[in-house]
Design a protein around this motif. Sequence first.
Motif, PDB file in Angstrom:
ATOM      1  N   GLY A   1       0.812  -1.214   0.000  1.00  0.00           N
ATOM      2  CA  GLY A   1       0.000   0.000   0.000  1.00  0.00           C
ATOM      3  C   GLY A   1       0.844   1.261   0.000  1.00  0.00           C
ATOM      4  N   PRO A   2       1.801   1.394   0.940  1.00  0.00           N
ATOM      5  CA  PRO A   2       2.655   2.582   0.972  1.00  0.00           C
ATOM      6  C   PRO A   2       3.452   2.795  -0.317  1.00  0.00           C
ATOM      7  N   LEU A   3       3.943   1.725  -0.927  1.00  0.00           N
ATOM      8  CA  LEU A   3       4.708   1.859  -2.172  1.00  0.00           C
ATOM      9  C   LEU A   3       3.827   2.385  -3.303  1.00  0.00           C
ATOM     10  N   LEU A   4       2.572   1.991  -3.293  1.00  0.00           N
ATOM     11  CA  LEU A   4       1.610   2.488  -4.273  1.00  0.00           C
ATOM     12  C   LEU A   4       1.292   3.955  -3.984  1.00  0.00           C
ATOM     13  N   ASP A   5       1.101   4.271  -2.715  1.00  0.00           N
ATOM     14  CA  ASP A   5       0.813   5.652  -2.306  1.00  0.00           C
ATOM     15  C   ASP A   5       1.944   6.599  -2.696  1.00  0.00           C
ATOM     16  N   ASN A   6       3.178   6.135  -2.529  1.00  0.00           N
ATOM     17  CA  ASN A   6       4.350   6.976  -2.801  1.00  0.00           C
ATOM     18  C   ASN A   6       4.668   7.103  -4.287  1.00  0.00           C
ATOM     19  N   GLY A   7       3.976   6.328  -5.104  1.00  0.00           N
ATOM     20  CA  GLY A   7       4.242   6.375  -6.536  1.00  0.00           C
ATOM     21  C   GLY A   7       5.469   5.592  -6.956  1.00  0.00           C
ATOM     22  N   GLU A   8       6.009   4.754  -6.052  1.00  0.00           N
ATOM     23  CA  GLU A   8       7.171   3.944  -6.405  1.00  0.00           C
ATOM     24  C   GLU A   8       6.792   2.793  -7.336  1.00  0.00           C
ATOM     25  N   VAL A   9       5.530   2.420  -7.315  1.00  0.00           N
ATOM     26  CA  VAL A   9       5.010   1.441  -8.270  1.00  0.00           C
ATOM     27  C   VAL A   9       3.719   1.992  -8.869  1.00  0.00           C
ATOM     28  N   ASP A  10       3.432   1.589 -10.106  1.00  0.00           N
ATOM     29  CA  ASP A  10       2.209   2.034 -10.786  1.00  0.00           C
ATOM     30  C   ASP A  10       1.019   1.171 -10.389  1.00  0.00           C
ATOM     31  N   MET A  11       1.286  -0.093 -10.117  1.00  0.00           N
ATOM     32  CA  MET A  11       0.218  -1.030  -9.757  1.00  0.00           C
ATOM     33  C   MET A  11       0.788  -2.132  -8.877  1.00  0.00           C
ATOM     34  N   VAL A  12      -0.102  -2.817  -8.196  1.00  0.00           N
ATOM     35  CA  VAL A  12       0.297  -3.919  -7.327  1.00  0.00           C
ATOM     36  C   VAL A  12      -0.507  -5.162  -7.689  1.00  0.00           C
ATOM     37  N   ALA A  13       0.227  -6.233  -8.009  1.00  0.00           N
ATOM     38  CA  ALA A  13      -0.389  -7.539  -8.258  1.00  0.00           C
ATOM     39  C   ALA A  13       0.288  -8.503  -7.296  1.00  0.00           C
ATOM     40  N   ALA A  14      -0.240  -8.580  -6.079  1.00  0.00           N
ATOM     41  CA  ALA A  14       0.476  -9.271  -5.006  1.00  0.00           C
ATOM     42  C   ALA A  14      -0.496  -9.916  -4.026  1.00  0.00           C
ATOM     43  N   THR A  15      -1.276 -10.863  -4.502  1.00  0.00           N
ATOM     44  CA  THR A  15      -2.302 -11.529  -3.687  1.00  0.00           C
ATOM     45  C   THR A  15      -3.027 -10.488  -2.830  1.00  0.00           C
ATOM     46  N   PHE A  16      -3.421  -9.392  -3.457  1.00  0.00           N
ATOM     47  CA  PHE A  16      -4.043  -8.258  -2.778  1.00  0.00           C
ATOM     48  C   PHE A  16      -5.556  -8.483  -2.719  1.00  0.00           C
ATOM     49  N   THR A  17      -6.055  -8.770  -1.524  1.00  0.00           N
ATOM     50  CA  THR A  17      -7.481  -9.047  -1.346  1.00  0.00           C
ATOM     51  C   THR A  17      -8.307  -7.773  -1.492  1.00  0.00           C
ATOM     52  N   ILE A  18      -9.371  -7.862  -2.259  1.00  0.00           N
ATOM     53  CA  ILE A  18     -10.283  -6.732  -2.456  1.00  0.00           C
ATOM     54  C   ILE A  18     -11.234  -6.656  -1.264  1.00  0.00           C
ATOM     55  N   THR A  19     -11.248  -5.526  -0.592  1.00  0.00           N
ATOM     56  CA  THR A  19     -12.210  -5.297   0.496  1.00  0.00           C
ATOM     57  C   THR A  19     -12.845  -3.923   0.301  1.00  0.00           C
ATOM     58  N   GLU A  20     -14.002  -3.721   0.893  1.00  0.00           N
ATOM     59  CA  GLU A  20     -14.681  -2.429   0.778  1.00  0.00           C
ATOM     60  C   GLU A  20     -13.837  -1.316   1.385  1.00  0.00           C
TER      61      GLU A  20
END
Length: 268
Positions: free
Chosen positions: A100-119
Amino acid sequence: MKFKKLILAIGIGLSMMMAGCGTDSKDSGNSSESREIQVIKDRGVLKVGVKVDVPKFGYKNASTGEIEGFEVDLSKQVAKKIFGEENKIELQGVTAKTRGPLLDNGEVDMVAATFTITEERKKSYNFSDTYLKDGVGLLVKKSLGASSLKDLDGKTVGVAQSSTTKVALEDEANKQGVKLKFSEFGSYPEIKAALDSSRVDCFAVDASILNGYVDDSTVILDDRYNPQEYGIASKKENTELAKLINEVVNDMKISGEMDKLIQKWEIK
C-alpha cells in the motif's frame, strides 16, 4: 452599412473564438485522460509491486535471480497492453505491509500481489475485477494431530502483518467459541520458519499461498474461511490506468488466457 459590417465582423470573430476554445477544451480533456498512461510510456517501463516469497504467485528464483509466477505473468500482459511488448516491466518486491505505501508513494504504478479486495481498501485504491478467488486455510504440523479450527483452541497462529487473515480467523473463532493467539510476521517464510521451530502452532493465509509451503511434515486442513478475492490495485486518481488494467483482466478471463495461466502455475 458600416455598422452592419462591424456587427458581422464581431460575430464572426466571436464564433471563431468559441470554436477555438471548444477545440482546446477537447484536446485538453484527451490529454488529461491519457496523461497517466503517457507518463508510463515516456518512462519506458511499467513499475509493478509483486510478492517475492509466494511460490507460484511471485517468487524469486534462487537459481536465476528472477522473480517469476502467476501474478508476474499477469502483470506482463498489462505491460504488453501499454507498450506492445511484455518485457517493459520493472518488478519490485512487496509484502502485505509495504504494498500500500509503495503504491501511495508512486514507487510502483500497480500492485499484483495476492491483494485481497475489500470495501475498506476500495476507499483508498482502484481494484480490477477479481482474477482469483480463494479462502483462508490453516497449515499445521502433522504431529499436532489437528483436523479443524476447534483443535487449535488456545494455540498460536502465525499471520502476515497488515493482512486480512487475522480478522477473518478472529471472526470465525468467535463463531465457534475458539480462543486463538496471534503472532504477526513480516513475510511468509518467517511464518513457515516459526511453524517449523514450533514458535507458532499454525501458519494461516489463503490456501493457494499455503500450497507453496507444504512439506512432508505439514498438512493443510480441509476447511476454508472468509473467501478472498484478488485484484490488481492502482492509485485512486489513476482512473485511466485502472480502466486499462481491468480491460486486460477481463479480456484474459473471456479468452481463457487467465485459466491457462492458472494451470501453468498449478494454482490450487
